[in-house]
Enzyme design. Structure first.
Site, PDB file in Angstrom:
ATOM      1  N   VAL A  19      16.727  -8.940  60.903  1.00  0.00           N
ATOM      2  CA  VAL A  19      18.195  -9.077  60.868  1.00  0.00           C
ATOM      3  C   VAL A  19      18.681 -10.279  61.682  1.00  0.00           C
ATOM      4  O   VAL A  19      19.855 -10.351  62.049  1.00  0.00           O
ATOM      5  CB  VAL A  19      18.921  -7.772  61.310  1.00  0.00           C
ATOM      6  CG1 VAL A  19      18.635  -6.640  60.336  1.00  0.00           C
ATOM      7  CG2 VAL A  19      18.560  -7.349  62.733  1.00  0.00           C
ATOM      8  N   ASP A  44      13.948  -4.934  62.550  1.00  0.00           N
ATOM      9  CA  ASP A  44      13.600  -5.850  63.644  1.00  0.00           C
ATOM     10  C   ASP A  44      14.845  -6.596  64.117  1.00  0.00           C
ATOM     11  O   ASP A  44      15.357  -7.466  63.417  1.00  0.00           O
ATOM     12  CB  ASP A  44      12.554  -6.857  63.150  1.00  0.00           C
ATOM     13  CG  ASP A  44      12.120  -7.794  64.270  1.00  0.00           C
ATOM     14  OD1 ASP A  44      11.234  -7.400  65.038  1.00  0.00           O
ATOM     15  OD2 ASP A  44      12.675  -8.899  64.377  1.00  0.00           O
ATOM     16  N   TYR A  49      20.202 -11.587  69.004  1.00  0.00           N
ATOM     17  CA  TYR A  49      20.824 -11.615  67.667  1.00  0.00           C
ATOM     18  C   TYR A  49      22.260 -11.057  67.719  1.00  0.00           C
ATOM     19  O   TYR A  49      23.008 -11.191  66.751  1.00  0.00           O
ATOM     20  CB  TYR A  49      20.018 -10.803  66.641  1.00  0.00           C
ATOM     21  CG  TYR A  49      18.579 -11.214  66.435  1.00  0.00           C
ATOM     22  CD1 TYR A  49      18.069 -12.390  66.962  1.00  0.00           C
ATOM     23  CD2 TYR A  49      17.710 -10.410  65.685  1.00  0.00           C
ATOM     24  CE1 TYR A  49      16.737 -12.744  66.773  1.00  0.00           C
ATOM     25  CE2 TYR A  49      16.390 -10.763  65.492  1.00  0.00           C
ATOM     26  CZ  TYR A  49      15.908 -11.934  66.043  1.00  0.00           C
ATOM     27  OH  TYR A  49      14.588 -12.265  65.849  1.00  0.00           O
ATOM     28  N   ASN A 136       5.850 -14.761  70.161  1.00  0.00           N
ATOM     29  CA  ASN A 136       5.661 -16.192  70.428  1.00  0.00           C
ATOM     30  C   ASN A 136       4.668 -16.455  71.557  1.00  0.00           C
ATOM     31  O   ASN A 136       4.788 -17.450  72.271  1.00  0.00           O
ATOM     32  CB  ASN A 136       7.007 -16.856  70.749  1.00  0.00           C
ATOM     33  CG  ASN A 136       7.947 -16.810  69.566  1.00  0.00           C
ATOM     34  OD1 ASN A 136       7.636 -17.334  68.505  1.00  0.00           O
ATOM     35  ND2 ASN A 136       9.088 -16.154  69.728  1.00  0.00           N
ATOM     36  N   GLN A 157       4.403 -10.841  67.871  1.00  0.00           N
ATOM     37  CA  GLN A 157       5.233 -11.253  66.721  1.00  0.00           C
ATOM     38  C   GLN A 157       5.309 -12.782  66.724  1.00  0.00           C
ATOM     39  O   GLN A 157       5.832 -13.374  67.673  1.00  0.00           O
ATOM     40  CB  GLN A 157       6.638 -10.647  66.838  1.00  0.00           C
ATOM     41  CG  GLN A 157       7.496 -11.000  65.638  1.00  0.00           C
ATOM     42  CD  GLN A 157       8.916 -10.426  65.685  1.00  0.00           C
ATOM     43  OE1 GLN A 157       9.893 -11.160  65.593  1.00  0.00           O
ATOM     44  NE2 GLN A 157       9.037  -9.124  65.802  1.00  0.00           N
ATOM     45  N   GLY A 187       9.047 -18.286  54.982  1.00  0.00           N
ATOM     46  CA  GLY A 187       9.176 -19.714  55.325  1.00  0.00           C
ATOM     47  C   GLY A 187      10.440 -20.017  56.096  1.00  0.00           C
ATOM     48  O   GLY A 187      10.674 -21.155  56.485  1.00  0.00           O
ATOM     49  N   SER A 229      16.825 -10.225  54.564  1.00  0.00           N
ATOM     50  CA  SER A 229      17.721 -10.415  53.432  1.00  0.00           C
ATOM     51  C   SER A 229      18.876  -9.438  53.527  1.00  0.00           C
ATOM     52  O   SER A 229      18.708  -8.319  53.986  1.00  0.00           O
ATOM     53  CB  SER A 229      17.004 -10.212  52.097  1.00  0.00           C
ATOM     54  OG  SER A 229      17.908 -10.524  51.058  1.00  0.00           O
ATOM     55  N   ASN A 238      11.296  -7.308  48.378  1.00  0.00           N
ATOM     56  CA  ASN A 238      10.523  -7.480  49.613  1.00  0.00           C
ATOM     57  C   ASN A 238       9.887  -6.184  50.108  1.00  0.00           C
ATOM     58  O   ASN A 238       9.105  -6.205  51.042  1.00  0.00           O
ATOM     59  CB  ASN A 238      11.415  -8.078  50.713  1.00  0.00           C
ATOM     60  CG  ASN A 238      11.945  -9.450  50.327  1.00  0.00           C
ATOM     61  OD1 ASN A 238      11.466 -10.053  49.373  1.00  0.00           O
ATOM     62  ND2 ASN A 238      12.933  -9.946  51.050  1.00  0.00           N
TER      63      ASN A 238
HETATM   64  N1  LIG Z   1      10.434 -13.446  67.330  1.00  0.00           N
HETATM   65  C1  LIG Z   1      11.024 -14.550  66.951  1.00  0.00           C
HETATM   66  O1  LIG Z   1      11.127 -15.537  67.722  1.00  0.00           O
HETATM   67  C2  LIG Z   1      11.586 -14.655  65.562  1.00  0.00           C
HETATM   68  C3  LIG Z   1      11.961 -15.908  65.051  1.00  0.00           C
HETATM   69  C4  LIG Z   1      12.456 -15.955  63.740  1.00  0.00           C
HETATM   70  C5  LIG Z   1      12.560 -14.787  62.990  1.00  0.00           C
HETATM   71  N2  LIG Z   1      12.205 -13.575  63.541  1.00  0.00           N
HETATM   72  C6  LIG Z   1      12.306 -12.300  62.763  1.00  0.00           C
HETATM   73  O2  LIG Z   1      11.790 -12.497  61.448  1.00  0.00           O
HETATM   74  C7  LIG Z   1      12.803 -12.210  60.484  1.00  0.00           C
HETATM   75  C8  LIG Z   1      12.654 -13.072  59.238  1.00  0.00           C
HETATM   76  O3  LIG Z   1      12.584 -14.448  59.528  1.00  0.00           O
HETATM   77  P1  LIG Z   1      13.661 -15.502  58.995  1.00  0.00           P
HETATM   78  O4  LIG Z   1      14.947 -14.800  58.943  1.00  0.00           O
HETATM   79  O5  LIG Z   1      13.553 -16.725  59.796  1.00  0.00           O
HETATM   80  O6  LIG Z   1      13.118 -15.934  57.581  1.00  0.00           O
HETATM   81  P2  LIG Z   1      12.525 -15.353  56.194  1.00  0.00           P
HETATM   82  O7  LIG Z   1      12.572 -13.871  56.161  1.00  0.00           O
HETATM   83  O8  LIG Z   1      11.237 -16.033  55.981  1.00  0.00           O
HETATM   84  O9  LIG Z   1      13.546 -15.968  55.150  1.00  0.00           O
HETATM   85  C9  LIG Z   1      14.875 -15.524  55.052  1.00  0.00           C
HETATM   86  C10 LIG Z   1      15.545 -16.290  53.928  1.00  0.00           C
HETATM   87  O10 LIG Z   1      14.900 -15.970  52.686  1.00  0.00           O
HETATM   88  C11 LIG Z   1      15.849 -15.484  51.736  1.00  0.00           C
HETATM   89  N3  LIG Z   1      15.164 -14.414  50.989  1.00  0.00           N
HETATM   90  C12 LIG Z   1      14.770 -13.202  51.459  1.00  0.00           C
HETATM   91  N4  LIG Z   1      14.179 -12.480  50.500  1.00  0.00           N
HETATM   92  C13 LIG Z   1      14.183 -13.247  49.378  1.00  0.00           C
HETATM   93  C14 LIG Z   1      13.730 -13.030  48.063  1.00  0.00           C
HETATM   94  N5  LIG Z   1      13.151 -11.891  47.701  1.00  0.00           N
HETATM   95  N6  LIG Z   1      13.902 -14.032  47.156  1.00  0.00           N
HETATM   96  C15 LIG Z   1      14.505 -15.207  47.508  1.00  0.00           C
HETATM   97  N7  LIG Z   1      14.955 -15.461  48.757  1.00  0.00           N
HETATM   98  C16 LIG Z   1      14.809 -14.482  49.694  1.00  0.00           C
HETATM   99  C17 LIG Z   1      17.013 -14.959  52.557  1.00  0.00           C
HETATM  100  O11 LIG Z   1      18.240 -15.083  51.877  1.00  0.00           O
HETATM  101  P3  LIG Z   1      19.037 -13.810  51.224  1.00  0.00           P
HETATM  102  O12 LIG Z   1      19.736 -13.087  52.361  1.00  0.00           O
HETATM  103  O13 LIG Z   1      19.964 -14.460  50.284  1.00  0.00           O
HETATM  104  O14 LIG Z   1      18.050 -12.935  50.542  1.00  0.00           O
HETATM  105  C18 LIG Z   1      16.991 -15.890  53.765  1.00  0.00           C
HETATM  106  O15 LIG Z   1      17.717 -17.083  53.471  1.00  0.00           O
HETATM  107  C19 LIG Z   1      14.108 -12.464  61.254  1.00  0.00           C
HETATM  108  O16 LIG Z   1      15.224 -11.854  60.636  1.00  0.00           O
HETATM  109  C20 LIG Z   1      13.762 -11.867  62.602  1.00  0.00           C
HETATM  110  O17 LIG Z   1      13.874 -10.450  62.557  1.00  0.00           O
HETATM  111  C21 LIG Z   1      11.710 -13.511  64.802  1.00  0.00           C
END
Ligand SMILES: NC(=O)c1ccc[n+]([C@@H]2O[C@H](COP(=O)([O-])OP(=O)(O)OC[C@H]3O[C@@H](n4cnc5c(N)ncnc54)[C@H](OP(=O)(O)O)[C@@H]3O)[C@@H](O)[C@H]2O)c1
Length: 271
Positions: A19, A44, A49, A136, A157, A187, A229, A238
């Site tokens: 989220v 998560d 956030y 990290n 994570q 990505g 998402s 997903n």
């Molecule tokens: N620990 C850390 O430092 C850290 C850092 C970064 C992230 N995180 C965690 O990891 C989670 C995910 O990472 P993220 O948010 O960077 O990126 P991600 O999940 O790799 O990508 C999210 C993007 O993909 C799109 N998307 C999702 N499902 C899709 C699908 N089935 N088809 C097409 N597009 C899709 C989403 O848009 P839509 O909403 O339009 O679907 C959004 O723009 C975060 O929310 C967080 O909880 C942790």
């Protein structure tokens, strides 16, 4: 829902809703309620956030037993650096409106991370945290932590996606019985792989969507994935209900997309 057994024998659902970036209020509440309705049982979030309150509200409004939802949150850097462990953790509990958190992580290997981790260990002993871990953390950070902890971290994570497959760190974690959560699994903001030609072609072969294909590449490696998402169709995709097992050759094809480029910050900059 697929799940993974952690080193302490507790169980974590293999797919969690990320989220990050969802606005506090309606946006997070709706995304979480919709996901729970679809079958997600793992969310998560993190202090930074600023949406823990909305996550807690969504769980309450979903009328689901709190015990059925695996909640992760994370202690932010400033709380670690300035030794505000207790205030930060209590704020997470209060915002989420729960009396325990399933998984609590140190968000980054900030200065004082060992001391902050010892505080999390105390919370495990008190039953306020069920599982502790880190986020990290690179090999150098993990070595320091493993040499100085009473309770081993069960999770690291880290960023994992086709651009940045993070193989060496995953191998180290698995050798030390630390399970790995893939963040930015599709990505993230910079390199969303759902439009990649090779991914689309492979998705056709496995009769699935490109996102399912990418997440299956990660799940097939034994990782936990945290796709973000708010879109109901994407959330459904997903959940990877198709249980796809990729052939070795296809796993290697996706491995070969690695560019060693992160979408997020480089944790090596932290000592
Ligand atoms: N620990 C850390 O430092 C850290 C850092 C970064 C992230 N995180 C965690 O990891 C989670 C995910 O990472 P993220 O948010 O960077 O990126 P991600 O999940 O790799 O990508 C999210 C993007 O993909 C799109 N998307 C999702 N499902 C899709 C699908 N089935 N088809 C097409 N597009 C899709 C989403 O848009 P839509 O909403 O339009 O679907 C959004 O723009 C975060 O929310 C967080 O909880 C942790």
């Amino acid at each position: 829902m697929k799940s993974i057994v952690l080193a302490n024998s507790n169980v974590i659902p293999s797919i969690g809703l990320g989220v990050y970036g969802l606005r506090s209020g309606k946006e997070t509440i709706n995304a979480c309620k919709q996901a729970i309705e679809l079958g997600y049982r793992h969310i998560d979030t993190a202090r930074v956030y600023l949406n823990e309150g909305s996550v807690g509200k969504a769980i309450k409004e979903s009328n689901i037993d709190r015990k059925e939802i695996f909640i992760t949150s994370k202690m932010w850097n400033t709380s670690i650096r300035f030794r505000r462990y207790r205030q930060a953790f209590n704020k997470s509990l209060k915002k989420l409106d729960v009396d325990y958190i399933d998984l609590y992580l140190l968000h980054w290997p900030e200065k004082n991370f060992l001391e902050a981790y010892h505080f999390l260990e105390d919370m495990v002993i008190l039953g306020k945290i069920k599982n502790i871990g880190v986020s990290n953390f690179e090999i150098k950070h993990l070595k320091r932590l493993l040499a100085n902890c009473r309770i081993k971290p069960v999770i690291n994570q880290i960023e994992v996606n086709p651009s940045f497959n993070n193989k060496e760190l995953i191998k180290f974690c698995f050798e030390h019985d630390i399970k790995v959560e893939a963040y930015s699994p599709l990505g993230g903001k910079n390199h969303n792989y759902v439009n990649n030609e090779m991914i689309i072609a492979l998705a056709k072969k496995y009769h699935c969507s490109p996102s399912e294909l990418i997440l299956s590449w990660e799940l097939n490696q034994g990782l936990i994935v945290l796709p973000r998402s708010k879109n109901i169709l994407h959330q459904k995709d997903n959940l990877c209900l198709n249980d796809i097992v990729l052939e070795k050759e296809d796993m290697k094809k996706i491995d070969a997309l690695n560019l060693n480029i992160r979408t997020g910050k480089d944790p090596n900059k932290y000592e």
